[in-house]
Design an enzyme around this catalytic site. Structure first.
Site, mmCIF file in Angstrom:
data_model
loop_
_atom_site.group_PDB
_atom_site.id
_atom_site.type_symbol
_atom_site.label_atom_id
_atom_site.label_comp_id
_atom_site.label_asym_id
_atom_site.label_seq_id
_atom_site.Cartn_x
_atom_site.Cartn_y
_atom_site.Cartn_z
ATOM 1 N N LYS A 12 94.940 31.074 52.307
ATOM 2 C CA LYS A 12 95.834 31.930 51.521
ATOM 3 C C LYS A 12 95.466 31.750 50.050
ATOM 4 O O LYS A 12 95.386 30.631 49.563
ATOM 5 C CB LYS A 12 97.281 31.522 51.769
ATOM 6 C CG LYS A 12 98.293 32.553 51.372
ATOM 7 C CD LYS A 12 98.314 33.761 52.299
ATOM 8 C CE LYS A 12 99.533 33.815 53.177
ATOM 9 N NZ LYS A 12 99.411 34.784 54.270
ATOM 10 N N THR A 57 97.320 31.386 57.994
ATOM 11 C CA THR A 57 97.294 31.322 56.523
ATOM 12 C C THR A 57 98.725 31.231 55.993
ATOM 13 O O THR A 57 98.978 30.647 54.947
ATOM 14 C CB THR A 57 96.576 32.533 55.904
ATOM 15 O OG1 THR A 57 97.335 33.715 56.145
ATOM 16 C CG2 THR A 57 95.174 32.704 56.453
ATOM 17 N N ASP A 58 99.655 31.806 56.734
ATOM 18 C CA ASP A 58 101.057 31.727 56.322
ATOM 19 C C ASP A 58 101.528 30.267 56.279
ATOM 20 O O ASP A 58 102.304 29.885 55.392
ATOM 21 C CB ASP A 58 101.920 32.538 57.296
ATOM 22 C CG ASP A 58 103.341 32.676 56.789
ATOM 23 O OD1 ASP A 58 103.531 33.307 55.742
ATOM 24 O OD2 ASP A 58 104.250 32.118 57.430
ATOM 25 N N PHE A 171 70.660 32.798 13.439
ATOM 26 C CA PHE A 171 69.848 33.159 14.603
ATOM 27 C C PHE A 171 68.610 33.888 14.093
ATOM 28 O O PHE A 171 68.694 35.014 13.607
ATOM 29 C CB PHE A 171 70.636 34.049 15.580
ATOM 30 C CG PHE A 171 69.887 34.298 16.864
ATOM 31 C CD1 PHE A 171 69.651 33.267 17.763
ATOM 32 C CD2 PHE A 171 69.394 35.564 17.173
ATOM 33 C CE1 PHE A 171 68.953 33.483 18.943
ATOM 34 C CE2 PHE A 171 68.695 35.790 18.356
ATOM 35 C CZ PHE A 171 68.474 34.741 19.234
ATOM 36 N N ARG A 188 75.956 33.828 10.162
ATOM 37 C CA ARG A 188 76.660 34.770 11.027
ATOM 38 C C ARG A 188 77.919 34.110 11.592
ATOM 39 O O ARG A 188 78.091 32.890 11.500
ATOM 40 C CB ARG A 188 75.758 35.252 12.163
ATOM 41 C CG ARG A 188 75.415 34.174 13.166
ATOM 42 C CD ARG A 188 74.656 34.704 14.394
ATOM 43 N NE ARG A 188 74.481 33.638 15.366
ATOM 44 C CZ ARG A 188 73.995 33.792 16.592
ATOM 45 N NH1 ARG A 188 73.612 34.988 17.001
ATOM 46 N NH2 ARG A 188 73.876 32.772 17.413
ATOM 47 N N GLN A 236 72.867 28.865 22.653
ATOM 48 C CA GLN A 236 72.307 27.937 23.635
ATOM 49 C C GLN A 236 72.366 26.502 23.109
ATOM 50 O O GLN A 236 72.711 25.560 23.842
ATOM 51 C CB GLN A 236 70.837 28.306 23.933
ATOM 52 C CG GLN A 236 70.653 29.571 24.765
ATOM 53 C CD GLN A 236 70.518 30.855 23.950
ATOM 54 O OE1 GLN A 236 71.083 30.989 22.859
ATOM 55 N NE2 GLN A 236 69.795 31.820 24.486
ATOM 56 N N ASN A 262 78.596 35.759 24.195
ATOM 57 C CA ASN A 262 78.391 35.765 22.737
ATOM 58 C C ASN A 262 79.185 36.949 22.190
ATOM 59 O O ASN A 262 78.807 38.109 22.378
ATOM 60 C CB ASN A 262 76.890 35.903 22.439
ATOM 61 C CG ASN A 262 76.580 35.650 20.980
ATOM 62 O OD1 ASN A 262 77.484 35.505 20.162
ATOM 63 N ND2 ASN A 262 75.301 35.611 20.642
ATOM 64 N N HIS A 264 79.860 39.186 19.724
ATOM 65 C CA HIS A 264 79.143 39.589 18.513
ATOM 66 C C HIS A 264 80.097 40.114 17.437
ATOM 67 O O HIS A 264 81.030 40.867 17.730
ATOM 68 C CB HIS A 264 78.129 40.680 18.847
ATOM 69 C CG HIS A 264 77.147 40.274 19.902
ATOM 70 N ND1 HIS A 264 76.267 39.222 19.725
ATOM 71 C CD2 HIS A 264 76.907 40.751 21.145
ATOM 72 C CE1 HIS A 264 75.523 39.086 20.825
ATOM 73 N NE2 HIS A 264 75.893 39.994 21.698
HETATM 74 O O1 LIG Z 1 72.808 32.635 19.989
HETATM 75 C C1 LIG Z 1 72.142 33.603 20.384
HETATM 76 N N1 LIG Z 1 71.294 33.451 21.432
HETATM 77 C C2 LIG Z 1 70.545 34.470 21.923
HETATM 78 O O2 LIG Z 1 69.760 34.287 22.896
HETATM 79 C C3 LIG Z 1 70.682 35.726 21.295
HETATM 80 N N2 LIG Z 1 70.093 36.943 21.507
HETATM 81 C C4 LIG Z 1 70.625 37.798 20.606
HETATM 82 O O3 LIG Z 1 70.344 39.025 20.526
HETATM 83 N N3 LIG Z 1 71.508 37.152 19.798
HETATM 84 C C5 LIG Z 1 71.564 35.854 20.218
HETATM 85 N N4 LIG Z 1 72.280 34.793 19.773
#
Ligand SMILES: O=c1[nH]c(=O)c2[nH]c(=O)[nH]c2[nH]1
Length: 312
Positions: A12, A57-58, A171, A188, A236, A262, A264
């Site tokens: 459940k 499951t009940d 970046f 950024r 990453q 990410n 943006h």
């Molecule tokens: O931190 C980031 N990793 C990426 O692999 C990536 N690729 C991207 O277009 N922007 C970013 N920013």
């Protein structure tokens, strides 16, 4: 060619249970969604429809509510351990139980002190209500308990812990091919909704039961601190810093996996309006989003957390 029954499980899902502990006028509460998946000797029900091995499951749903009363809910992990052990040890035909739990956080509502008169300013003394709560929590806490009668796998984690660094993120230096248009960024915004799962690697022993609440709070603290303290050249790199901080600080954890969208934030071009934009005005885009995912492991540990965090 005869068909063959493959992996199967049943149970459940999303049993919502709220447990109140009443200590006079002071109440404490736990609010969980508990999902149960059982597997074992279930060929017959699929082949012939015989339900002789099937615990309904009940009944699994009822067990959640009965255990909330009988054992209480000290932590999601502990509750999941009780349930998993119960299904595997009490049912001859069930060999494996997987319990997934989401926990929703509540905090006490602050109210004016009784007898203090009308609260006229925000600085006036307040105290917490014993029985009034507001949903809180920056994230959803999750755990998954799996037991096969011999081995425990205990994974804790969180979903949707939204964080942002308004600077200290760059970046640049990435691969550029004929389709690349992205401008290199030297300052950024870095924002994400952290989803993480971490696996407790020790041989589980209930005596004493680990301090699950403290362990969760510590792991979350390390993740947030590493996010804040890492000068980032990519999401990453930030992910790895968060994971290694948890593994370094918490010796009981062998593996941690992250899924990080990410989120943006694009600087808006204000030149058409004769305005400058010195990293002040951003467009927060919700899609598409980059998705950065990785596991960080203690040296020598096995990778057991599924690639898709909600899979497995
Ligand atoms: O931190 C980031 N990793 C990426 O692999 C990536 N690729 C991207 O277009 N922007 C970013 N920013």
């Amino acid at each position: 060619m005869p068909a063959i029954l493959g992996q199967n499980q049943y149970g459940k899902s999303e049993n919502r249970v709220v447990r109140i502990v009443r200590d006079g006028g002071i109440h404490r509460l736990k609010d969980l969604s508990v999902s149960i998946s059982l597997s074992g000797d279930m060929a017959e029900v699929h082949h012939s429809g015989s339900n002789a091995h099937v615990l309904p499951t009940d009944t699994t749903k009822n067990t959640v509510y009965a255990f909330a009363k009988e054992y209480g809910i000290e932590s999601a992990e502990q509750f999941g351990i009780h349930l998993a052990r119960h299904f595997v040890t009490s049912q001859q035909h069930i060999q494996r139980a997987r319990i997934r739990i989401e926990e929703y956080a509540w905090e006490r509502i602050q109210v004016p002190m009784p007898g203090a008169g009308e609260a006229t300013t925000f600085t006036e003394a307040t105290e917490a209500s014993g029985h009034s709560f507001v949903r809180s929590g920056q994230e959803t806490r999750v755990c998954q308990i799996t037991y096969d009668g011999a081995r425990w796998q205990i994974i804790s984690g969180l979903e949707d812990l939204t964080v942002m660094n308004s600077t200290n993120s760059e970046f640049w230096g990435y691969v550029k091919d004929r389709y690349t248009t992205l401008q290199e960024a030297y300052d950024r915004i870095l924002a994400t909704d952290v989803s993480a799962r971490w696996r407790h690697g020790w041989e589980f022993d209930e005596n004493p039961m680990p301090a699950w609440e403290d362990s969760y709070a510590q792991a979350k603290r390390y993740i947030l601190q590493a996010f804040a303290e890492t000068y980032s050249y990519s999401l990453q790199q930030t992910l790895y810093a968060m994971g290694s901080r948890v593994l370094e600080g918490m010796e009981g954890i062998d593996e941690i996996r992250f899924s990080l969208p990410n989120k943006h934030h694009f600087l808006v071009d204000l030149k058409p309006f004769d305005l400058t934009n010195d990293h002040e005005v951003y467009l927060a885009a919700d899609r598409p989003f980059g998705l950065i995912e990785a596991t960080v492991l203690r040296d020598g540990a096995a990778a057991e957390i599924p690639v898709d965090l909600t899979g497995g």
